[in-house]
Design a protein around this motif. Structure first.
Motif, PDB file in Angstrom:
ATOM      1  N   LYS A  47       0.815  -1.211   0.000  1.00 13.80           N
ATOM      2  CA  LYS A  47       0.000   0.000   0.000  1.00 13.80           C
ATOM      3  C   LYS A  47       0.853   1.268   0.000  1.00 13.80           C
ATOM      4  CE  LYS A  47      -3.369   2.036   3.255  1.00 13.80           C
ATOM      5  NZ  LYS A  47      -4.283   1.694   4.367  1.00 13.80           N
ATOM      6  N   THR A 241      -9.242  -6.335  -1.008  1.00 12.07           N
ATOM      7  CA  THR A 241     -10.508  -5.639  -0.737  1.00 12.07           C
ATOM      8  C   THR A 241     -11.283  -6.195   0.449  1.00 12.07           C
ATOM      9  OG1 THR A 241     -11.737  -7.045  -2.287  1.00 12.07           O
ATOM     10  CG2 THR A 241     -10.753  -5.031  -3.172  1.00 12.07           C
ATOM     11  N   ARG A 243     -10.936  -5.978   3.544  1.00 15.84           N
ATOM     12  CA  ARG A 243     -11.110  -5.022   4.645  1.00 15.84           C
ATOM     13  C   ARG A 243     -12.209  -4.001   4.348  1.00 15.84           C
ATOM     14  NH1 ARG A 243      -6.550  -4.497   8.230  1.00 15.84           N
ATOM     15  NH2 ARG A 243      -4.844  -5.905   7.687  1.00 15.84           N
ATOM     16  N   ASP A 244     -12.664  -3.919   3.119  1.00 19.65           N
ATOM     17  CA  ASP A 244     -13.692  -2.950   2.757  1.00 19.65           C
ATOM     18  C   ASP A 244     -15.105  -3.507   2.906  1.00 19.65           C
ATOM     19  OD1 ASP A 244     -11.653  -1.130   1.957  1.00 19.65           O
ATOM     20  OD2 ASP A 244     -11.482  -2.190   0.038  1.00 19.65           O
ATOM     21  N   VAL A 258     -19.871   1.410   5.235  1.00 20.34           N
ATOM     22  CA  VAL A 258     -18.638   1.173   4.488  1.00 20.34           C
ATOM     23  C   VAL A 258     -17.768   2.421   4.589  1.00 20.34           C
ATOM     24  CG1 VAL A 258     -17.658   0.701   2.216  1.00 20.34           C
ATOM     25  CG2 VAL A 258     -19.776  -0.430   2.932  1.00 20.34           C
ATOM     26  N   HIS A 259     -16.489   2.225   4.883  1.00 24.26           N
ATOM     27  CA  HIS A 259     -15.589   3.371   5.037  1.00 24.26           C
ATOM     28  C   HIS A 259     -15.509   4.168   3.733  1.00 24.26           C
ATOM     29  CE1 HIS A 259     -12.593   5.732   6.963  1.00 24.26           C
ATOM     30  NE2 HIS A 259     -11.611   5.364   6.167  1.00 24.26           N
ATOM     31  N   THR A 261     -13.134   5.480   2.125  1.00 20.57           N
ATOM     32  CA  THR A 261     -12.012   5.233   1.222  1.00 20.57           C
ATOM     33  C   THR A 261     -11.583   3.779   1.331  1.00 20.57           C
ATOM     34  OG1 THR A 261     -11.242   7.511   1.556  1.00 20.57           O
ATOM     35  CG2 THR A 261      -9.682   5.959   0.575  1.00 20.57           C
ATOM     36  N   ASN A 262     -11.405   3.124   0.201  1.00 25.36           N
ATOM     37  CA  ASN A 262     -10.947   1.730   0.213  1.00 25.36           C
ATOM     38  C   ASN A 262      -9.620   1.619   0.952  1.00 25.36           C
ATOM     39  OD1 ASN A 262     -12.220   1.918  -2.961  1.00 25.36           O
ATOM     40  ND2 ASN A 262     -13.024   0.414  -1.544  1.00 25.36           N
ATOM     41  N   TYR A 265      -6.231   2.504  -0.497  1.00 30.50           N
ATOM     42  CA  TYR A 265      -6.020   3.891  -0.908  1.00 30.50           C
ATOM     43  C   TYR A 265      -6.101   4.860   0.265  1.00 30.50           C
ATOM     44  CZ  TYR A 265      -6.692   1.879  -5.510  1.00 30.50           C
ATOM     45  OH  TYR A 265      -6.565   1.105  -6.640  1.00 30.50           O
ATOM     46  N   LYS A 279     -15.765  10.501   0.323  1.00 28.77           N
ATOM     47  CA  LYS A 279     -15.241   9.658  -0.744  1.00 28.77           C
ATOM     48  C   LYS A 279     -15.073  10.484  -2.012  1.00 28.77           C
ATOM     49  CE  LYS A 279     -16.068   5.163  -2.890  1.00 28.77           C
ATOM     50  NZ  LYS A 279     -14.896   4.520  -2.350  1.00 28.77           N
TER      51      LYS A 279
END
Length: 280
Positions: A47, A241, A243-244, A258-259, A261-262, A265, A279
């Motif tokens: 990341k 993905t 964690r998203d 859902v947060h 930002t992925n 990123y 977002k």
């Protein structure tokens, strides 16, 4: 492998000392290990811009669908300067090596006859209910959190309640023979576990067993088997993905938002950004 084979001239560290993935931006990193630490650190370093990450495994690979910057190779055999040679004969030039080799439960402050010694297992031998040491200590030596974990703090909390009720005399211990037969049954089942789903089922059954002993003083439904299994399969589907993904509360049914930002990123983890960024 002799000691001279292990010499590496670059940065060498243990996962315990990992603090900032920015240190490895643009660098080639070897992670020795194939479990949670290696998985998480590989994602963090990817990341934040590591150019190459190799995870080397001894028993089995993680097996995730990694992007091209991350790969898995069998155990490293030697270093020639900053070049590593792996068990399959392949080589790689590296900038840093990190040991993601896990942890051992250790109790050096206890007498040998009171000391629980085991690898990081879901059910160590010698502990009735995973708590009461049966090889000495007159049933007064209690271990909490000596297991490998899926449930973690939920398990610790229920075990703490069990210990409190034991100390208060609300739970009675059976004979030593019965206690030893009980932990041996769990240890045998632990040894037979083959998949993550089986491990999740195993620890679910353990936690629920503890909760049943606590009765009405621990009324919460702790069976989150479905969430754990979904989470684990999400990792298999896409390690970048998982964690998203959002889950609903076991107790309220409310879906977690859902947060914005992925994960891959979201580079600023300050409280302000976490709470208020929109977002893009």
């Amino acid at each position: 492998m002799c000691s001279s084979d292990l010499k590496f001239p670059g940065r060498v560290m243990h996962a315990h000392d990992f603090r900032d993935a920015n240190e490895f931006k643009g660098k080639k990193l070897l992670l020795i290990g194939s479990s949670y630490s290696a998985e998480d650190i590989a994602l963090q370093c990817l990341k934040y811009g590591a150019s190459k990450i190799i995870c080397t495994w001894r028993t089995k690979p993680m097996g995730f669908k990694w992007p091209k910057e991350v790969e898995e190779r069998p155990l490293v055999q030697r270093f020639d300067g900053n070049v590593a040679t792996f068990k399959d004969g392949s080589t790689a030039e590296l900038d840093a090596v990190m040991f993601c080799t896990g942890y051992l439960h250790s109790y050096p402050f206890l007498r040998d006859d009171l000391r629980q010694k085991s690898k990081n297992l879901f059910y160590p031998a010698g502990l009735y209910k995973g708590i009461v040491w049966t090889a000495g200590g007159n049933n007064k030596l209690l271990y909490l959190g000596a297991q490998d974990q899926y449930y973690t703090y939920t398990m610790f909390d229920s075990c703490a309640m069990w210990i409190l009720k034991l100390i208060e005399g609300e739970i009675s211990l059976p004979s030593k023979e019965v206690m030893e037969a009980d932990w041996k049954k769990w240890v045998a089942r632990n040894k037979a576990l083959k998949t993550a789903d089986e491990e999740i089922d195993f620890q679910t059954d353990y936690v629920l067993d503890i909760v049943r002993d606590c009765g009405s003083d621990y009324p919460w439904d702790l069976d989150v088997t479905d969430i754990f299994k979904s989470w684990h399969h999400d990792k298999d589907n896409n390690i970048l993905t998982y964690r998203d993904v959002s889950f609903a509360s076991k107790h309220t049914g409310v879906q977690s938002p859902v947060h914005h930002t992925n994960f891959m990123y979201a580079l600023d983890d300050s409280l302000e950004t976490f709470m208020h960024q929109t977002k893009k």
